[in-house]
Write an enzyme that holds these catalytic residues in place. Structure first.
Site, PDB file in Angstrom:
ATOM      1  N   ARG A  78      34.855 -25.364 -31.092  1.00  0.00           N
ATOM      2  CA  ARG A  78      34.068 -25.773 -29.916  1.00  0.00           C
ATOM      3  C   ARG A  78      34.447 -27.167 -29.398  1.00  0.00           C
ATOM      4  O   ARG A  78      34.682 -27.357 -28.207  1.00  0.00           O
ATOM      5  CB  ARG A  78      32.562 -25.819 -30.272  1.00  0.00           C
ATOM      6  CG  ARG A  78      31.889 -24.507 -30.304  1.00  0.00           C
ATOM      7  CD  ARG A  78      30.836 -24.501 -31.420  1.00  0.00           C
ATOM      8  NE  ARG A  78      31.542 -24.284 -32.668  1.00  0.00           N
ATOM      9  CZ  ARG A  78      31.731 -23.085 -33.189  1.00  0.00           C
ATOM     10  NH1 ARG A  78      31.166 -22.050 -32.647  1.00  0.00           N
ATOM     11  NH2 ARG A  78      32.453 -22.918 -34.281  1.00  0.00           N
ATOM     12  N   THR A  79      34.460 -28.143 -30.310  1.00  0.00           N
ATOM     13  CA  THR A  79      34.601 -29.530 -29.865  1.00  0.00           C
ATOM     14  C   THR A  79      35.975 -29.762 -29.249  1.00  0.00           C
ATOM     15  O   THR A  79      36.088 -30.334 -28.160  1.00  0.00           O
ATOM     16  CB  THR A  79      34.380 -30.477 -31.067  1.00  0.00           C
ATOM     17  OG1 THR A  79      33.164 -30.106 -31.710  1.00  0.00           O
ATOM     18  CG2 THR A  79      34.300 -31.914 -30.620  1.00  0.00           C
ATOM     19  N   LYS A 106      53.310 -37.301 -45.800  1.00  0.00           N
ATOM     20  CA  LYS A 106      54.367 -38.058 -46.490  1.00  0.00           C
ATOM     21  C   LYS A 106      53.900 -39.453 -46.863  1.00  0.00           C
ATOM     22  O   LYS A 106      54.705 -40.291 -47.250  1.00  0.00           O
ATOM     23  CB  LYS A 106      55.599 -38.158 -45.592  1.00  0.00           C
ATOM     24  CG  LYS A 106      56.222 -36.823 -45.224  1.00  0.00           C
ATOM     25  CD  LYS A 106      57.413 -37.064 -44.301  1.00  0.00           C
ATOM     26  CE  LYS A 106      57.920 -35.772 -43.704  1.00  0.00           C
ATOM     27  NZ  LYS A 106      58.824 -36.022 -42.569  1.00  0.00           N
ATOM     28  N   ARG A 129      38.646 -36.641 -34.719  1.00  0.00           N
ATOM     29  CA  ARG A 129      37.740 -36.075 -35.741  1.00  0.00           C
ATOM     30  C   ARG A 129      38.387 -36.327 -37.085  1.00  0.00           C
ATOM     31  O   ARG A 129      39.600 -36.104 -37.261  1.00  0.00           O
ATOM     32  CB  ARG A 129      37.539 -34.578 -35.519  1.00  0.00           C
ATOM     33  CG  ARG A 129      36.825 -33.910 -36.687  1.00  0.00           C
ATOM     34  CD  ARG A 129      36.480 -32.462 -36.418  1.00  0.00           C
ATOM     35  NE  ARG A 129      35.349 -32.354 -35.515  1.00  0.00           N
ATOM     36  CZ  ARG A 129      34.667 -31.218 -35.311  1.00  0.00           C
ATOM     37  NH1 ARG A 129      35.033 -30.107 -35.932  1.00  0.00           N
ATOM     38  NH2 ARG A 129      33.647 -31.195 -34.501  1.00  0.00           N
ATOM     39  N   HIS A 157      28.153 -37.202 -34.944  1.00  0.00           N
ATOM     40  CA  HIS A 157      28.870 -36.316 -34.018  1.00  0.00           C
ATOM     41  C   HIS A 157      28.188 -36.539 -32.663  1.00  0.00           C
ATOM     42  O   HIS A 157      27.414 -35.718 -32.188  1.00  0.00           O
ATOM     43  CB  HIS A 157      28.713 -34.870 -34.498  1.00  0.00           C
ATOM     44  CG  HIS A 157      29.634 -33.880 -33.851  1.00  0.00           C
ATOM     45  ND1 HIS A 157      30.381 -34.166 -32.716  1.00  0.00           N
ATOM     46  CD2 HIS A 157      29.920 -32.585 -34.175  1.00  0.00           C
ATOM     47  CE1 HIS A 157      31.088 -33.093 -32.390  1.00  0.00           C
ATOM     48  NE2 HIS A 157      30.825 -32.123 -33.254  1.00  0.00           N
TER      49      HIS A 157
HETATM   50  N1   CP Z   1      29.758 -27.981 -33.453  1.00  0.00           N
HETATM   51  C1   CP Z   1      31.035 -28.246 -33.772  1.00  0.00           C
HETATM   52  O1   CP Z   1      31.419 -29.402 -33.988  1.00  0.00           O
HETATM   53  O2   CP Z   1      31.839 -27.138 -33.813  1.00  0.00           O
HETATM   54  P1   CP Z   1      33.411 -27.173 -34.138  1.00  0.00           P
HETATM   55  O3   CP Z   1      33.566 -27.586 -35.576  1.00  0.00           O
HETATM   56  O4   CP Z   1      33.887 -25.757 -33.877  1.00  0.00           O
HETATM   57  O5   CP Z   1      34.060 -28.169 -33.219  1.00  0.00           O
END
Ligand code: CP
Length: 327
Positions: A78-79, A106, A129, A157
């Site tokens: 999604r993100t 490495k 992320r 998040h």
């Molecule tokens: N909600 C969320 O962060 O989903 P993803 O891990 O699919 O990005």
């Protein structure tokens, strides 16, 4: 906006999103430093983008010529996809690299990897992320372009909380005055943490419901009601937000078994009936059906907001990118 925030914003030539760590750039690494006014300004812009997308109207391409670098050191559906859509809707160029097969393996440091890719792409913003909490702030302190946190460890998040707030506003009209239950693996959830911060800042009452093993010792804000049973925590709730069991972050013994967990904490239609009659259901995904949530709840045509959350991820992320790159 408070006087202090206004002065800070003026000083830093940024009306809404506070700077974090690096005076050369503005970032969105956490909900924690955002005022209610800042959050509402982002949500207003997100709502305007959402209306335009829904009506098939053009959002313009205000970020034509801007370049966005995306580095996901953890899996995402999604993100990552909605950040990419958001960047493209705004006219920006999107650069995503397959980090799983990069020279990180490495022994190259994370910062060297980021700096190396930034030297190639020359980005106007970085979306990152990472499994380690604090990584976006660490990177933000060392680069001269905005950093957006797409999820860091168990910390935050922030864009998930913003898209959740946009979804609640569109579903219920407002956030202030609502009672919102956040249920499940609170201890390991960056979504729960960002939502606790954001929802209370906008005037919601928050109930957290979790088995004792998945309830953190401390919560990020006071005045959150804690419950260890759905039966105690759901009555009076307008929104029931379920969470994924973050098995990758928990000890094997944290839950007895998935079927036992579902029996006690899974959201069924019977349990949903404990909340208000018009209560709506959310889940940030990815969801584990028959573990966290029953099929008929997840797929309910009027009570489930889960796919609306996904859809709202695009305008919410457009608003964040737009603020950071345009203002
Ligand atoms: N909600 C969320 O962060 O989903 P993803 O891990 O699919 O990005």
């Amino acid at each position: 906006m408070s006087r202090k925030t206004r002065l800070l914003a003026q000083k830093r030539d940024c009306p809404i999103v506070p700077f974090m760590n690096n005076p050369a750039a503005k970032h969105l690494t956490d909900i924690a430093p955002l005022t209610a006014e800042a959050i509402n300004a982002i949500l207003d812009r997100a709502a305007s983008f959402a209306d335009k997308i829904e009506d098939g109207r053009d959002c313009g391409t205000p970020l034509t010529g801007k370049r966005i670098l995306s580095l996901f050191f953890e899996d995402s559906t999604r993100t990552r996809a909605s950040f990419e859509m958001a960047a493209r809707e705004l006219g920006a160029q999107w650069f995503n690299f397959d980090i799983a097969h990069s020279s990180v393996k490495k022994g190259e440091t994370l910062l060297d990897t980021v700096k190396t890719l930034a030297a190639i792409v020359r980005p106007d913003a970085l979306i990152i992320r990472h499994r380690e909490s604090g990584t976006p702030d660490f990177i933000a302190a060392h680069v001269s372009f905005p950093v957006i946190n797409a999820g860091d460890g168990t910390n935050e998040h922030p864009t998930q909380a913003l898209l959740d707030a946009l979804t609640i506003r569109r579903g219920k009209g407002a956030i202030a005055g609502l009672t919102i239950a956040i249920c499940g693996d609170i201890a390991h959830s960056r979504v729960a943490r960002s939502n606790m911060l954001l929802l209370t800042r906008l005037g919601a009452r928050v109930h957290v419901i979790a088995p004792p093993a998945l309830m953190p010792e401390t919560l990020p804000v006071p005045d959150i009601a804690q419950f260890t049973s759905m039966e105690d925590g759901l009555p009076g709730c307008d929104i029931v937000m379920m969470l994924r069991l973050q098995k990758e972050r928990m000890e094997a013994s944290a839950i007895p078994s998935e079927s036992d967990y579902f029996k006690s904490y899974g959201l069924t239609m019977e349990r949903l009936a404990l909340a208000k009659p018009d209560a709506l259901v959310m889940h940030p995904g990815p969801m584990n059906r028959s573990v966290e949530i029953a099929d008929d709840v997840a797929d309910h045509p009027t009570r489930s907001l889960i796919l609306k959350q996904v859809t709202n991820g695009v305008p919410a992320r457009m608003a964040v990118i737009d603020f950071l790159l345009k203002e």
